[in-house]
Motif scaffolding. Sequence first.
Motif, PDB file in Angstrom:
ATOM      1  N   PRO A 159       0.821  -1.216   0.000  1.00  0.00           N
ATOM      2  CA  PRO A 159       0.000   0.000   0.000  1.00  0.00           C
ATOM      3  C   PRO A 159       0.853   1.263   0.000  1.00  0.00           C
ATOM      4  N   THR A 160       0.321   2.298  -0.626  1.00  0.00           N
ATOM      5  CA  THR A 160       0.997   3.586  -0.716  1.00  0.00           C
ATOM      6  C   THR A 160       0.183   4.632   0.033  1.00  0.00           C
ATOM      7  N   SER A 161       0.767   5.821   0.158  1.00  0.00           N
ATOM      8  CA  SER A 161       0.027   6.912   0.801  1.00  0.00           C
ATOM      9  C   SER A 161      -1.216   7.280  -0.011  1.00  0.00           C
ATOM     10  N   ARG A 162      -1.151   7.069  -1.326  1.00  0.00           N
ATOM     11  CA  ARG A 162      -2.332   7.328  -2.163  1.00  0.00           C
ATOM     12  C   ARG A 162      -3.466   6.361  -1.797  1.00  0.00           C
ATOM     13  N   ASP A 163      -3.109   5.096  -1.530  1.00  0.00           N
ATOM     14  CA  ASP A 163      -4.113   4.119  -1.110  1.00  0.00           C
ATOM     15  C   ASP A 163      -4.750   4.532   0.214  1.00  0.00           C
ATOM     16  N   VAL A 164      -3.918   5.017   1.131  1.00  0.00           N
ATOM     17  CA  VAL A 164      -4.438   5.461   2.426  1.00  0.00           C
ATOM     18  C   VAL A 164      -5.375   6.643   2.229  1.00  0.00           C
ATOM     19  N   ALA A 165      -4.997   7.571   1.365  1.00  0.00           N
ATOM     20  CA  ALA A 165      -5.832   8.748   1.111  1.00  0.00           C
ATOM     21  C   ALA A 165      -7.199   8.342   0.548  1.00  0.00           C
ATOM     22  N   ARG A 166      -7.168   7.391  -0.404  1.00  0.00           N
ATOM     23  CA  ARG A 166      -8.426   6.929  -0.980  1.00  0.00           C
ATOM     24  C   ARG A 166      -9.296   6.240   0.075  1.00  0.00           C
ATOM     25  N   ALA A 167      -8.674   5.394   0.905  1.00  0.00           N
ATOM     26  CA  ALA A 167      -9.427   4.653   1.917  1.00  0.00           C
ATOM     27  C   ALA A 167     -10.041   5.589   2.953  1.00  0.00           C
ATOM     28  N   ALA A 168      -9.322   6.659   3.268  1.00  0.00           N
ATOM     29  CA  ALA A 168      -9.801   7.601   4.288  1.00  0.00           C
ATOM     30  C   ALA A 168     -10.651   8.715   3.694  1.00  0.00           C
ATOM     31  N   GLY A 169     -10.679   8.824   2.360  1.00  0.00           N
ATOM     32  CA  GLY A 169     -11.448   9.880   1.709  1.00  0.00           C
ATOM     33  C   GLY A 169     -10.844  11.250   1.895  1.00  0.00           C
ATOM     34  N   VAL A 170      -9.502  11.321   1.914  1.00  0.00           N
ATOM     35  CA  VAL A 170      -8.809  12.597   2.093  1.00  0.00           C
ATOM     36  C   VAL A 170      -7.721  12.727   1.026  1.00  0.00           C
ATOM     37  N   SER A 171      -7.012  13.851   1.035  1.00  0.00           N
ATOM     38  CA  SER A 171      -5.921  14.060   0.091  1.00  0.00           C
ATOM     39  C   SER A 171      -4.629  13.411   0.606  1.00  0.00           C
ATOM     40  N   GLN A 172      -3.654  13.207  -0.321  1.00  0.00           N
ATOM     41  CA  GLN A 172      -2.348  12.689   0.089  1.00  0.00           C
ATOM     42  C   GLN A 172      -1.640  13.666   1.022  1.00  0.00           C
ATOM     43  N   ALA A 173      -1.859  14.946   0.813  1.00  0.00           N
ATOM     44  CA  ALA A 173      -1.242  15.951   1.689  1.00  0.00           C
ATOM     45  C   ALA A 173      -1.724  15.765   3.120  1.00  0.00           C
ATOM     46  N   THR A 174      -3.017  15.464   3.273  1.00  0.00           N
ATOM     47  CA  THR A 174      -3.552  15.238   4.622  1.00  0.00           C
ATOM     48  C   THR A 174      -2.940  13.994   5.236  1.00  0.00           C
ATOM     49  N   VAL A 175      -2.769  12.941   4.440  1.00  0.00           N
ATOM     50  CA  VAL A 175      -2.113  11.719   4.940  1.00  0.00           C
ATOM     51  C   VAL A 175      -0.702  12.039   5.421  1.00  0.00           C
ATOM     52  N   SER A 176       0.033  12.831   4.639  1.00  0.00           N
ATOM     53  CA  SER A 176       1.403  13.198   5.020  1.00  0.00           C
ATOM     54  C   SER A 176       1.416  13.974   6.335  1.00  0.00           C
ATOM     55  N   LEU A 177       0.486  14.890   6.495  1.00  0.00           N
ATOM     56  CA  LEU A 177       0.412  15.674   7.732  1.00  0.00           C
ATOM     57  C   LEU A 177       0.124  14.785   8.935  1.00  0.00           C
ATOM     58  N   VAL A 178      -0.831  13.875   8.788  1.00  0.00           N
ATOM     59  CA  VAL A 178      -1.219  13.030   9.914  1.00  0.00           C
ATOM     60  C   VAL A 178      -0.113  12.039  10.277  1.00  0.00           C
ATOM     61  N   LEU A 179       0.390  11.318   9.265  1.00  0.00           N
ATOM     62  CA  LEU A 179       1.401  10.299   9.553  1.00  0.00           C
ATOM     63  C   LEU A 179       2.757  10.913   9.883  1.00  0.00           C
TER      64      LEU A 179
END
Length: 338
Positions: A12-32
């Motif tokens: 899995p990639t950060s893009r996969d996480v973004a899709r699963a959470a319904g958010v942008s990749q930038a938001t994933v980067s901020l959270v993780l």
Amino acid sequence: MQTPESLSAARPTSRDVARAAGVSQATVSLVLGDKWRGRVSERTAEAVREAARGLGYRPNLAARNLRLGHTRTALLVVPALTNEFFARVYTGAATVAARHGFGVVLYPSPDGVGPAKDPFASARAALDGVIASSMAADALKAFRGTDLPLVMLDSDPSDTGAAHVNLDIADGMRQVTGHLLALGHRRFVHLASAVPSWTFDVRAAALAEALRDASVRTVRAPLDVDGARAAAERALTGPGPRPTALVCDDDILAAGACKAVRRLGLRVPEDVSVTGFDDLALATAVEPELTTVRLPAERIGERGMAALLAVLAGESPEPGDLPVTLMPRDSSGPAPAA
């Protein structure tokens, strides 16, 4: 929100996480990256974390570090791994590095001493800094002039292009010569390393100063037992009174010197005392056991890595040379009667 089952079975990639959470990749980067507070709601942050856990997502730290311009990797350049001393230096450096999330890549010279192939052309971008022994300094010629931080071990402190971590080599040689002078020795041979290096120059200068009122002859030898044996035999059978003490730059040279003494039908230390330098395992494996100077190899590796970390943090490395210790053993004894 997509389910994990609907996503690719690949890593899995950060893009996969973004899709699963319904958010942008930038938001994933901020959270993780733990930089979300004040920018993302607690509810959204928890959704991202839950999606990452569900997918088994792990950040690609190598790619992240390259983007940030560092890899948390240091290069340790040493003459040879066949020399126990440098293996112990690596152990010390790696121990400190691990505590700070760094790795240490070892780069030994292929021929044991002298120049090594340039490791920097392809590796420069993948390194945060270099730690190098003065005995492998020729391997660094291609590196000079770059901005990669450098820490030199057992090296000339007047070289201002790098930080330095040194052993008190001169004091070690003073301890050896003081020990032998107290035993009554006045005729010496310095079995000196034929490898050009600042550390061996310091030993020679300290010995010459300490024995300025004694008879001293210098004989150079390669850093191997057979070469040292041949050089010591020449020194012991040369013209003039036989020397009563062989002061060797290294334990390997001292082992060769002991072989030479025995091959000539002489005894160590009754006829000739022999001293080494380093306190390798070899020092207590030979018979008689070697009087030598203990160099804290692991400690110099630890201090070298700590100095590199300090340089990377914009701080000054810990000052002062590391102390060394004379280890009197059975290869030295009173000078024989004239």
